[in-house]
Design a protein around this motif. Structure first.
Motif, PDB file in Angstrom:
ATOM      1  N   GLY A 194       0.900  -1.150   0.167  1.00 17.51           N
ATOM      2  CA  GLY A 194      -0.032   0.006   0.152  1.00 17.51           C
ATOM      3  C   GLY A 194       0.788   1.170  -0.015  1.00 17.51           C
ATOM      4  N   ILE A 195       2.026   1.158   0.907  1.00 13.12           N
ATOM      5  CA  ILE A 195       3.023   2.366   0.925  1.00 13.12           C
ATOM      6  C   ILE A 195       3.415   2.692  -0.311  1.00 13.12           C
ATOM      7  N   ILE A 196       4.069   1.621  -0.939  1.00 15.01           N
ATOM      8  CA  ILE A 196       4.765   1.544  -2.352  1.00 15.01           C
ATOM      9  C   ILE A 196       3.690   1.917  -3.344  1.00 15.01           C
ATOM     10  N   ILE A 197       2.589   1.672  -3.408  1.00 15.43           N
ATOM     11  CA  ILE A 197       1.575   2.211  -4.263  1.00 15.43           C
ATOM     12  C   ILE A 197       1.518   3.449  -4.266  1.00 15.43           C
ATOM     13  N   ILE A 198       1.377   4.027  -3.149  1.00 14.13           N
ATOM     14  CA  ILE A 198       1.128   5.518  -2.946  1.00 14.13           C
ATOM     15  C   ILE A 198       2.409   6.155  -3.374  1.00 14.13           C
ATOM     16  N   LEU A 199       3.666   5.671  -2.631  1.00 13.69           N
ATOM     17  CA  LEU A 199       4.831   6.433  -3.336  1.00 13.69           C
ATOM     18  C   LEU A 199       5.114   6.516  -4.868  1.00 13.69           C
ATOM     19  N   SER A 200       4.804   5.242  -5.329  1.00 11.42           N
ATOM     20  CA  SER A 200       5.110   5.188  -6.900  1.00 11.42           C
ATOM     21  C   SER A 200       3.981   5.988  -7.666  1.00 11.42           C
TER      22      SER A 200
END
Length: 560
Positions: free
Chosen positions: A125-131
């Motif tokens: 979830g965090i990676i989705i947001i960051l990317s």
């Protein structure tokens, strides 16, 4: 027929449409990041949705091009010399996955602790947001379109891109993403919109993004979003050009050892990623169904064989598409299959229209998906659940995945979780109770059902810290197994270790098969297995004890 129930037909079709919108740019982006033709990503997306969707036992999992394999695929295509040679490796990898399924390798997913799975979901979830933040503001330096992008050297590009994007914010993209987010939030919060379940908020958000950008273009505004920040599908000009986008494996290289090495690598990594995602999908399932993982491996293997035969890149179960499916109301595999059908129809009929979709609108959809996966409430829940045994492995898994990649991060999370499990096991070697009497202190140590070598250190520490002039009862009545090293430790303490502190030892319930050798002790009471445990009061208060209890002072300890 159970798998194709029409009970959730409307919500499944709606969810399939949302997943299609999410999957489309990912199929293209992963293909680009893998060094493969863009159409190869579309092929694998269609095969994953229709073929794997029909064969899979999972009702919610959505498969597609594997983001975690981009670095492997990129390096493999370069080392093997041609895309056709790589397709042969993908075909063989699929065959190996089928073999894994028959060997019942899917059972490995049952040994993944929940805190690691929760950490994996939150990290993604965090990676989705960051990317997706660069796409949201119109900055796409790498043009990879992938939610979990790692370059050819295995290094994350997310943080580098985030540091660069602040200087290249596109006002038009920012307006589109804010409008799309407003629509998505409205569909989740506004009561009358929430009741319109047949109208997907994600579709409205995407259509609004297209409309806003078209207005910018028609008015000649500088806010217009350029083609670099829109979906980019190949548009064939003839049927021959369309069919030329398909490729066949180069079976002439079947004897090439490098092909087999790549195949084994892809089969192993793809299977592990699939099992991780299936476990996560089952956790997200509102209906709490469980997937037969061995059947899933077979389905993935067949999907990879078919995908490779017609020019597609490797497939796995993918958590981003799966999360979007669950969040959008998907409840059966009809959602997965329909998303594959939508992909196939769209690339054939309306590629020119799809190429008008701003990546900022799709980023808004993914930002909402990412927030749901990494909601602060999940962190609070894990903290309250168990600060040590649940929260620490959970957080370490999150950080490790974000800073490295999925498999490495999960491996680190598993190692930390196993460490805490072992620590907990060590501390559960016995139940400890103290009773104070006028004659001194009685300590009751009731051994657990299984006492392994891992418990030796804890028991040794306990013996070392026993108070002087105390009575100690070591009760093995409930044990099923005691490790030999632990038995030796108890024997040595009874014979010698208790002397210095004038400790009286009473051994209760030890079975004959434990075979503690004869030895010398200070003050020891031995109880046969038939008599049962003797309470500390019988020893301390001097009450009459059964005749089969032998009290000795400086005599040999009878074999128990």
């Amino acid at each position: 027929m159970k798998n194709f129930s029409t009970k959730y037909l409307k919500s499944d079709i709606k969810s399939g449409l949302v997943v299609f919108l999410v999957a489309l740019p990912l199929c293209l982006g992963i293909a680009l990041a893998s060094g493969a033709p863009l159409f190869a990503g579309i092929i694998s997306g269609v095969v994953a949705g229709i073929v794997v969707g029909m064969l899979s036992d999972s009702q919610l999992s959505v498969s597609g091009p594997a983001a975690g394999l981009t670095a492997i695929v990129l390096a493999a295509i370069a080392s093997l010399g041609s895309f056709e040679a790589f397709l042969l490796a993908g075909f063989l990898a699929g065959a190996m996955q089928i073999i894994f399924g028959f060997l019942k390798a899917g059972v490995l997913s049952n040994y993944l602790p929940s805190n690691v799975i929760e950490g994996m979901l939150a990290a993604i979830g965090i990676i989705i947001i960051l990317s997706q933040l660069p796409h949201a503001v119109g900055f796409d330096e790498m043009h990879e379109g992938d939610y979990f992008y790692i370059n050819a050297t295995g290094e994350h590009q997310i943080f580098q891109t985030l540091s660069n994007m602040v200087n290249y914010i596109h006002p038009g993209a920012l307006i589109v993403v804010l409008a799309s987010l407003a629509i998505l939030i409205a569909f989740m919060k506004v009561p009358f919109l929430m009741k319109m379940k047949s109208l997907p908020g994600a579709l409205i958000a995407v259509l609004a993004g297209i409309a806003i950008n078209e207005v910018f273009k028609l008015t000649g505004s500088s806010l217009a979003i350029g083609q670099d920040h829109l979906v980019s599908l190949p548009i064939p000009e003839s049927m021959n050009q369309f069919w030329s986008q398909f490729s066949l494996p180069d079976f002439s290289q079947i004897g090439n050892s490098e092909i087999w090495v790549v195949a084994i690598t892809i089969a192993t990594v793809a299977s592990i990623e699939t099992l991780l995602c299936i476990e996560a999908a089952d956790k997200m399932d509102p209906l709490k169904r469980y997937t037969r993982t061995n059947r899933e491996l077979k389905a993935q293997g067949i999907g990879n064989m078919i995908s490779s035969l017609i020019g597609g890149i490797p497939i796995t179960s993918v958590i981003v598409r799966t999360s979007a499916n669950v969040a959008s109301g998907g409840r059966t595999k009809i959602a997965t299959i329909s998303h594959g059908v939508f992909l196939m129809i769209a690339v054939i009929t309306i590629p020119f229209f799809l190429n008008k979709i701003p990546l900022a609108s799709l980023a808004a959809v993914l930002l909402v998906v990412g927030y749901k996966l990494a909601s602060p409430r999940i962190f609070v829940h894990m903290w309250k659940n168990s600060r040590k045994f649940q929260f620490i492995p959970f957080v370490i898994t999150v950080v490790a995945i974000v800073m490295t990649d999925l498999l490495v991060g999960v491996g680190i999370g598993l190692a930390v979780s196993i460490y805490f499990i072992l620590r907990g096991n060590v501390k559960l070697a016995y139940f400890f109770k103290k009773d104070k009497h006028t004659a001194g202190e009685t300590i009751n140590m009731e051994l657990a059902q299984e006492v392994s070598f891992l418990n030796k250190a804890a028991i040794k520490q306990t013996f070392a810290h026993l108070p002087e002039n105390s009575e100690v009862v070591i009760d093995a009545s409930n044990t099923i197994y005691i490790d030999y090293d632990v038995l030796q430790l108890i024997k040595e303490f009874a014979n010698d270790g208790s002397r210095d502190k004038n400790i009286s030892i009473q051994l209760v319930g030890f079975r004959k098969e434990y075979k503690i050798d004869n030895s010398t002790t200070h003050v020891t009471s031995v109880v046969s297995d038939n008599e049962g445990p003797v309470s500390p009061d019988k020893v301390v208060n001097g009450t009459k004890v059964p005749s089969n209890i032998l009290k000795v002072t400086e005599l040999a300890l009878s074999t128990i």
